[in-house]
Each structure stands twice: as C-alpha cells, then as structure tokens.
Scaffold this motif. Structure first.
Motif, PDB file in Angstrom:
ATOM      1  N   THR A  83      -9.983  73.823  65.757  1.00 42.82           N
ATOM      2  CA  THR A  83     -10.719  75.024  65.338  1.00 42.82           C
ATOM      3  C   THR A  83      -9.797  76.210  65.029  1.00 42.82           C
ATOM      4  N   ASP A 113     -10.615  64.096  68.026  1.00 42.46           N
ATOM      5  CA  ASP A 113     -10.071  64.919  69.112  1.00 42.46           C
ATOM      6  C   ASP A 113     -10.399  66.408  68.908  1.00 42.46           C
ATOM      7  N   THR A 114     -10.151  67.201  69.940  1.00 38.71           N
ATOM      8  CA  THR A 114     -10.282  68.655  69.773  1.00 38.71           C
ATOM      9  C   THR A 114      -8.957  69.265  69.317  1.00 38.71           C
ATOM     10  N   THR A 115      -7.888  68.483  69.416  1.00 36.10           N
ATOM     11  CA  THR A 115      -6.580  68.960  68.946  1.00 36.10           C
ATOM     12  C   THR A 115      -6.029  68.025  67.872  1.00 36.10           C
ATOM     13  N   GLY A 162      -2.023  71.966  67.624  1.00 32.19           N
ATOM     14  CA  GLY A 162      -2.975  72.905  68.197  1.00 32.19           C
ATOM     15  C   GLY A 162      -4.418  72.479  68.006  1.00 32.19           C
ATOM     16  N   PRO A 163      -5.335  73.389  68.403  1.00 31.41           N
ATOM     17  CA  PRO A 163      -6.763  73.051  68.327  1.00 31.41           C
ATOM     18  C   PRO A 163      -7.251  72.908  66.883  1.00 31.41           C
TER      19      PRO A 163
END
Ligand code: G3P
Ligand code: MG
Length: 238
Positions: free
Chosen positions: A68, A54-56, A65-66
């Motif tokens: 990144t 996932d991106t989160t 949260g993210p």
C-alpha cells in the motif's frame, strides 16, 4: 444448496509451480493445463483490485516495503517474476474467459465491495454467477460481500478448528468449506456434506496427499500444479 458433481481441480494462485504466482502467465498456464477453476488472491490497492498475496512486496516482486506504500503506477512497474507485472483482477477475468471458474480470494479491507461491483459488471455482460466463487479467511469481509451480492457463490476459508458452522450457513450461506490439508478429516467432511457444503482442500501437490484426501470423500483440491494432479486423476477432472 446443491453439490456440484465431479471432483474439482483448482489452480492455486494460478499454475504457480510453473509461473510466478498470481500473474497472468500463471493463470494462462492453469487454463492450458485444464484446471477446472483458478484461484487468485486479491487486494484493494490504490482504488483498484490487484492480484497479490502478501502485504509486502519483497517475496514476489523486485519492490520493497508494504504493497500500500506505492502509487499504482509504481506497482505496475514492478517485476512480479519472469518479467510479469502485478495484474489487475479484471485482466485475469478477461484472460480466463466466461467458461473457466474463478475463485477470488479476498485479502484485506475494501475487497468485498469492489469485487461485488466487478463481478456484477461481468454478469451484466452475460457471464454466469456460477463462474465465480468468492472466498476468504476474513468472514466479516465475506459477509459484506454476501450482503451486497447474495447471488455470488461464497466459499469459507478456515485455518483452524472447530468450524463455526452457524456463521458459514447463516451469515455467509457458504457453498464450500476450504480447509488445509493438515486439518481435514473424514468426520469433518461428513459434517460439511450434511450441511450441503463442498469440501475443497489446500494445497495438494503430492500424489500421496491427493490419495489420502480423496479417500475422505472431499470434492476438490487446490494445487500449484493442476496439470500434474489431473494426470494423477487420469485425465481432465471436469
Ligand atoms: O484459497 C486457498 C489458499 O489460497 C488459501 O491460502 O495463503 O495461499 O491464500 P493462501
Ligand atoms: Mg489464496
């Protein structure tokens, strides 16, 4: 492009029905179950390649949260399920060894260059290109990978029809088409085979689905429980 003989069983995010997805535990269980190949989702984060879908963070870790937004040290502290942490791609490559196939699915920018460099490091150590397959829904990132490292086999993921055969063949020189269970059909399989592409179907976790897609003449399936699929097939698929 040659078609590999035999039906291929690929562990989706490792044996993700039995252990937290994309963790070392899931990879080891996939290998122990006899999966021919293991698929892992990979992102380029904080200057390195991590196995993460996932991106989160919420769905698969105790973080928020993210992906990144956190520094690497903090990401490595997270619990990715059952006390596992998010692994580096190199740890998965090492854990699986040179004999097991690894499908590295590129998720997001920066992955192509980093994956090409990492695979080359192992090729220089004597591992074969054929133990790797790099796939992605992002055909621009895959094309980048192919330009940087034309000897790494490429698989094109699609999530909708029609398939852009021109891109798959000319830009990516793809070896395989990775297609969802809901979209695959006999005509498409014939079209792919006529172009020298293997057809791999995701995600097959039910016996009736396996029977249906096998009748279409496909070449392999992604499953969250590769051991069970191998059992349905009557033993090891290799
Ligand atoms: O590579 C097959 C499959 O993993 C693609 O979808 O979302 O599970 O990465 P996803
Ligand atoms: Mg994936």
């Amino acid at each position: 492009m040659n078609r590999t003989p035999g039906f291929t069983v690929i562990a989706h995010r490792g044996a993700s029905a039995l252990a937290p997805e994309n963790t070392l535990a899931a990879m080891r269980l996939a290998a122990a179950a006899g999966a021919d190949w293991v698929e892992v989702d990979v992102q380029f984060v904080a200057g390195t390649l991590l196995a993460f879908h996932d991106t989160t963070l919420e769905r698969t870790t105790n973080g928020r949260g993210p992906l990144t937004a956190l520094p690497l040290a903090a990401l490595l502290q997270l619990d990715a399920g059952d006390g596992e942490r998010i692994p580096f791609l190199w740890e998965i490559i090492e854990a699986l060894g040179p004999e097991r196939g690894l499908d590295i699915e590129l998720k997001g920018p920066g992955t192509a260059a980093a994956v090409a460099a990492l695979v080359h490091r192992y090729v220089h150590l004597g591992w074969h290109y054929s133990r790797f397959l790099v796939s992605s829904f992002d055909h621009a990132e895959l094309a980048r990978l192919h330009r940087l490292a034309p000897r790494i086999p490429v698989g094109a993921l699609v999530s909708r029809l029609p398939v852009d055969w021109g891109t798959l063949q000319r830009r990516l020189d793809a070896r395989s088409l990775h297609i969802p269970l809901a979209l695959v059909n006999k005509v498409l399989v014939r079209q792919a085979h006529a172009r020298g592409l293997r057809v791999l179907v995701y995600t097959v976790d039910e016996r009736r689905h396996l029977a249906r897609v096998r009748a279409m003449g496909i070449d392999g399936v992604f499953s969250n429980d590769p051991g069970r699929v191998l059992g349905w097939l009557g033993g090891k698929a290799r």
